[in-house]
Design a protein around this motif. Structure first.
Motif, PDB file in Angstrom:
ATOM      1  N   ALA A  34     -32.217  28.565 -13.534  1.00 46.79           N
ATOM      2  CA  ALA A  34     -32.433  27.173 -13.937  1.00 46.79           C
ATOM      3  C   ALA A  34     -31.408  26.221 -13.330  1.00 46.79           C
ATOM      4  O   ALA A  34     -31.702  25.043 -13.115  1.00 46.79           O
ATOM      5  CB  ALA A  34     -32.416  27.057 -15.459  1.00 46.79           C
TER       6      ALA A  34
ATOM      7  N   THR B  26     -30.399  29.922 -27.562  1.00 43.42           N
ATOM      8  CA  THR B  26     -31.584  29.992 -26.709  1.00 43.42           C
ATOM      9  C   THR B  26     -32.862  29.557 -27.419  1.00 43.42           C
ATOM     10  O   THR B  26     -33.961  29.869 -26.971  1.00 43.42           O
ATOM     11  CB  THR B  26     -31.773  31.434 -26.180  1.00 43.42           C
TER      12      THR B  26
ATOM     13  N   ASP C 259     -35.693  26.779 -29.071  1.00 40.87           N
ATOM     14  CA  ASP C 259     -36.365  25.585 -28.578  1.00 40.87           C
ATOM     15  C   ASP C 259     -35.796  24.328 -29.228  1.00 40.87           C
ATOM     16  O   ASP C 259     -35.703  23.275 -28.605  1.00 40.87           O
ATOM     17  CB  ASP C 259     -37.866  25.692 -28.853  1.00 40.87           C
TER      18      ASP C 259
ATOM     19  N   THR D 144     -28.816  23.617 -28.378  1.00 38.40           N
ATOM     20  CA  THR D 144     -29.661  24.528 -27.608  1.00 38.40           C
ATOM     21  C   THR D 144     -29.367  24.326 -26.121  1.00 38.40           C
ATOM     22  O   THR D 144     -28.818  23.295 -25.719  1.00 38.40           O
ATOM     23  CB  THR D 144     -31.152  24.248 -27.853  1.00 38.40           C
TER      24      THR D 144
ATOM     25  N   LYS E  16     -31.602  23.769 -23.970  1.00 40.13           N
ATOM     26  CA  LYS E  16     -32.454  22.648 -23.566  1.00 40.13           C
ATOM     27  C   LYS E  16     -31.761  21.318 -23.822  1.00 40.13           C
ATOM     28  O   LYS E  16     -31.858  20.393 -23.014  1.00 40.13           O
ATOM     29  CB  LYS E  16     -33.786  22.704 -24.318  1.00 40.13           C
ATOM     30  N   GLN E  17     -31.034  21.218 -24.937  1.00 42.09           N
ATOM     31  CA  GLN E  17     -30.303  19.989 -25.231  1.00 42.09           C
ATOM     32  C   GLN E  17     -29.198  19.729 -24.216  1.00 42.09           C
ATOM     33  O   GLN E  17     -28.796  18.590 -24.005  1.00 42.09           O
ATOM     34  CB  GLN E  17     -29.715  20.056 -26.644  1.00 42.09           C
TER      35      GLN E  17
ATOM     36  N   GLY F 235     -29.560  20.357 -21.120  1.00 42.06           N
ATOM     37  CA  GLY F 235     -30.210  20.113 -19.835  1.00 42.06           C
ATOM     38  C   GLY F 235     -30.554  21.364 -19.065  1.00 42.06           C
ATOM     39  O   GLY F 235     -30.868  21.303 -17.868  1.00 42.06           O
TER      40      GLY F 235
ATOM     41  N   ASP G 286     -33.215  24.334 -18.989  1.00 40.63           N
ATOM     42  CA  ASP G 286     -34.528  24.627 -19.558  1.00 40.63           C
ATOM     43  C   ASP G 286     -34.737  26.136 -19.718  1.00 40.63           C
ATOM     44  O   ASP G 286     -35.462  26.775 -18.951  1.00 40.63           O
ATOM     45  CB  ASP G 286     -35.622  24.030 -18.671  1.00 40.63           C
TER      46      ASP G 286
END
Length: 320
Positions: A172, A225, A227, A237, A239-240, A242, A244
């Motif tokens: 990623a 890890t 969502d 997370t 995702k937070q 940046g 993915d």
């Protein structure tokens, strides 16, 4: 009714499976294969389930056998070879075992054993030892981009969810996943000791395994890890941040090879009854596990789908 006639009727009911489960199980001796060394998620799950089974009066004794290594494949082989036809044998397993079987391709496959139930789900957390020179996940990522081999990722066996997560993270952020320096351990206890001792740069495992060390300040949690953020857990997370990457972990139990459909149902009923006990509810809360009970054909299909999904993720991440 004469006493001898009553006793014969009682025995017949028990043999037919019509007696209440606790009554039939008063003398039951269960064997629990824990295919990892002490101190990790499978060990904790198996012993929590065993305690729930005993506290609910569903078995007289539960005997545990730890056999770590190769993402559970060593324990799986012993379980399959030594427990054929045994209706009182259980083995803890989960997503980590599936990943290990995909990467390791051992001679004994999971389809030799009998699916019983999925029990819990949770997410992995990445942590640093308290004295790490790094403070944030971004600093770790910057070092990974600069020199992938200099960042040691510590966790469970090759193919574990934390191994897959590390490979997914590398991909990623634009780093070749095949260049990550992953250090595999045979159990959660060994991985924890390596992280606390500073023998790895960053560690990963189920949040429940590291929660006490995070709370005490011995580990610094960087990211989960999941969502979305976990309730009551003050950790972002990936995702937070940046990155993915989302990957979950789950654990369940299998029965021995060669048991009959009736024996499989009895073992499934026993496990489901245990998950409704107070002891199991307390274990869920203590370990921050999410109940995810699934049995029968739905569990069979879930495992097949997980194999396909994990294999696809591993191919995409350059692990196989």
């Amino acid at each position: 009714m004469r006493r001898d006639t009553f006793l014969k009727s009682l025995l017949a009911l028990g043999a037919a499976g019509s007696l209440p489960l606790a009554a039939r199980a008063s003398g039951l001796n269960l064997k629990m294969m824990l295919p990892a060394n002490p101190g990790g998620g499978w060990d904790t799950t198996g012993r929590a389930l065993g305690k729930a089974i005993q506290d609910a009066g569903l078995a007289a004794t539960v005997n545990y056998d730890n056999k770590g290594g190769a993402a559970g494949a060593i324990g799986l082989a012993q379980f399959v070879n030594a427990s054929k036809g045994d209706p009182n044998a259980l083995m803890v397993m989960g997503a980590v075992m599936l990943g290990g079987l995909i990467t390791g391709r051992p001679p004994v496959s999971l389809d030799k054993a009998t699916p019983i139930a999925r029990l819990t789900s949770e997410y992995n957390v990445f942590v640093l030892p308290a004295n790490s020179p790094f403070k944030t996940m971004q600093e770790v990522v910057d070092q990974l981009k600069k020199d992938p081999g200099s960042v040691k990722w510590g966790g469970g066996s090759r193919g574990s969810t934390e191994h897959i997560a590390a490979a997914m993270l590398a991909r990623a952020v634009g780093v070749d996943p095949s260049r990550i320096n992953y250090v595999a351990f045979r159990g959660g206890g060994e991985a924890t000791a390596a992280i606390l001792g500073g023998n790895v740069t960053i560690g990963g495992s189920g949040y429940s395994e590291f929660a006490p060390y995070i709370a005490s300040g011995k580990m610094r949690a960087l990211a989960i890890t999941a969502d979305t953020r976990l309730p009551g857990v003050n950790v972002p997370t990936l995702k937070q941040l940046g990155i993915d990457v989302v990957i979950g972990n789950w654990r369940g139990v299998y029965g021995a090879p060669g048991i009959t459909p009736a024996q499989r149902k009895a073992l499934t009923d026993l496990v489901v009854a245990a998950t409704k006990s107070r002891a199991w509810t307390e274990a869920l809360a203590k370990n921050n596990w999410t109940s995810a009970v699934l049995t029968g054909p739905a569990f069979d299909k879930f495992v097949d789908d997980e194999f396909a999904s994990l294999r696809a993720v591993m191919v995409k991440s350059g692990m196989i």
